[in-house]
Design an enzyme around this catalytic site. Structure first.
Site, PDB file in Angstrom:
ATOM      1  N   VAL A 136     -95.162 101.478  65.715  1.00  0.00           N
ATOM      2  CA  VAL A 136     -94.100 102.192  66.436  1.00  0.00           C
ATOM      3  C   VAL A 136     -92.961 101.178  66.485  1.00  0.00           C
ATOM      4  O   VAL A 136     -92.970 100.265  67.297  1.00  0.00           O
ATOM      5  CB  VAL A 136     -94.531 102.620  67.850  1.00  0.00           C
ATOM      6  CG1 VAL A 136     -93.351 103.225  68.610  1.00  0.00           C
ATOM      7  CG2 VAL A 136     -95.697 103.609  67.784  1.00  0.00           C
ATOM      8  N   PRO A 137     -92.016 101.309  65.558  1.00  0.00           N
ATOM      9  CA  PRO A 137     -91.026 100.244  65.333  1.00  0.00           C
ATOM     10  C   PRO A 137     -89.939 100.180  66.400  1.00  0.00           C
ATOM     11  O   PRO A 137     -88.769 100.469  66.152  1.00  0.00           O
ATOM     12  CB  PRO A 137     -90.465 100.600  63.957  1.00  0.00           C
ATOM     13  CG  PRO A 137     -90.570 102.095  63.898  1.00  0.00           C
ATOM     14  CD  PRO A 137     -91.827 102.429  64.634  1.00  0.00           C
ATOM     15  N   CYS A 138     -90.324  99.739  67.591  1.00  0.00           N
ATOM     16  CA  CYS A 138     -89.372  99.642  68.696  1.00  0.00           C
ATOM     17  C   CYS A 138     -88.268  98.620  68.400  1.00  0.00           C
ATOM     18  O   CYS A 138     -87.203  98.675  69.016  1.00  0.00           O
ATOM     19  CB  CYS A 138     -90.093  99.332  69.998  1.00  0.00           C
ATOM     20  SG  CYS A 138     -91.192  97.913  69.927  1.00  0.00           S
ATOM     21  N   HIS A 139     -88.514  97.735  67.442  1.00  0.00           N
ATOM     22  CA  HIS A 139     -87.477  96.771  67.070  1.00  0.00           C
ATOM     23  C   HIS A 139     -86.281  97.461  66.421  1.00  0.00           C
ATOM     24  O   HIS A 139     -85.203  96.889  66.350  1.00  0.00           O
ATOM     25  CB  HIS A 139     -88.047  95.691  66.143  1.00  0.00           C
ATOM     26  CG  HIS A 139     -88.554  96.208  64.837  1.00  0.00           C
ATOM     27  ND1 HIS A 139     -89.799  96.808  64.720  1.00  0.00           N
ATOM     28  CD2 HIS A 139     -87.992  96.228  63.611  1.00  0.00           C
ATOM     29  CE1 HIS A 139     -89.979  97.170  63.457  1.00  0.00           C
ATOM     30  NE2 HIS A 139     -88.900  96.828  62.763  1.00  0.00           N
ATOM     31  N   ARG A 140     -86.447  98.710  65.981  1.00  0.00           N
ATOM     32  CA  ARG A 140     -85.352  99.464  65.353  1.00  0.00           C
ATOM     33  C   ARG A 140     -84.463 100.161  66.376  1.00  0.00           C
ATOM     34  O   ARG A 140     -83.569 100.906  65.995  1.00  0.00           O
ATOM     35  CB  ARG A 140     -85.923 100.485  64.369  1.00  0.00           C
ATOM     36  CG  ARG A 140     -86.637  99.833  63.203  1.00  0.00           C
ATOM     37  CD  ARG A 140     -87.202 100.852  62.236  1.00  0.00           C
ATOM     38  NE  ARG A 140     -88.050 100.172  61.267  1.00  0.00           N
ATOM     39  CZ  ARG A 140     -89.080 100.742  60.653  1.00  0.00           C
ATOM     40  NH1 ARG A 140     -89.380 102.013  60.877  1.00  0.00           N
ATOM     41  NH2 ARG A 140     -89.813 100.051  59.807  1.00  0.00           N
TER      42      ARG A 140
END
Length: 181
Positions: A136-140
């Site tokens: 879950v690419p929360c860094h995006r």
């Protein structure tokens, strides 16, 4: 599939993954300044024993390693155990998972997609509690105006920027911390 965890190397350091019969139970980014990754995984997932990942988890690990090498992968096929996740957070995570590698959204963008811009803070709280960074690419997800915003993983916003740099989401000259790499 019994509950387990494994540590694995990536371009940003040693990561960890925990799993159970329903899917990934958690992902751990590298600890900043050393630390005990096995101990951290054991504390977070006391029911899990360190072991060889089953095939689906091994594929998830390979996918996470590929993303952190800069390959354009979305990891949508990775099963997550989201049984304990609140409904709003599930919706936030679904939107985050749909962001293609190399692209970003803001907390406000996600709130608008949820139908209420006043949910921006709730979006940030859900992302801050994300148990599956990388998958879950929360860094995006960035703050308004393209600011980096927070990142709850070890290394904080510097880790977030490093992951975005690997994906090509930000031009290298916008990241003075990483210039010259």
């Amino acid at each position: 599939m019994s509950d387990g965890f494994a540590l694995f190397d990536t371009a940003i350091g040693l990561c960890g993954v925990a799993w159970n019969a329903r899917g990934l139970a958690g992902v751990m980014l590298p600890l900043s300044e050393g630390g005990d990754p096995r101990g951290r995984m054991t504390r977070r997932h006391p029911e899990a024993d360190e072991g060889e990942p089953p095939p689906a988890v091994a594929e998830a690990i390979a996918g996470m390693q590929a993303v952190l090498r800069g390959e354009k992968r979305d990891l949508l096929e990775v099963a997550l155990d989201d049984g304990a996740i609140a409904p709003l957070a599930k919706r936030v995570y679904a939107i985050a998972r749909a962001i293609p590698p190399g692209q970003t959204l803001t907390y406000g963008d996600i709130a608008r997609r949820l139908g209420d811009v006043s949910l921006s803070r709730a979006v940030g709280q859900a992302l801050g509690a994300n148990p599956w960074p990388i998958v879950v690419p929360c860094h995006r997800i960035l703050a308004a105006g393209g600011r980096k915003g927070g990142f709850s993983a070890p290394g904080g916003a510097d880790t977030k920027l490093r992951m975005l740099e690997i994906e090509g989401a930000l031009a290298p000259d916008t990241l003075p911390l990483f210039s010259g790499r």
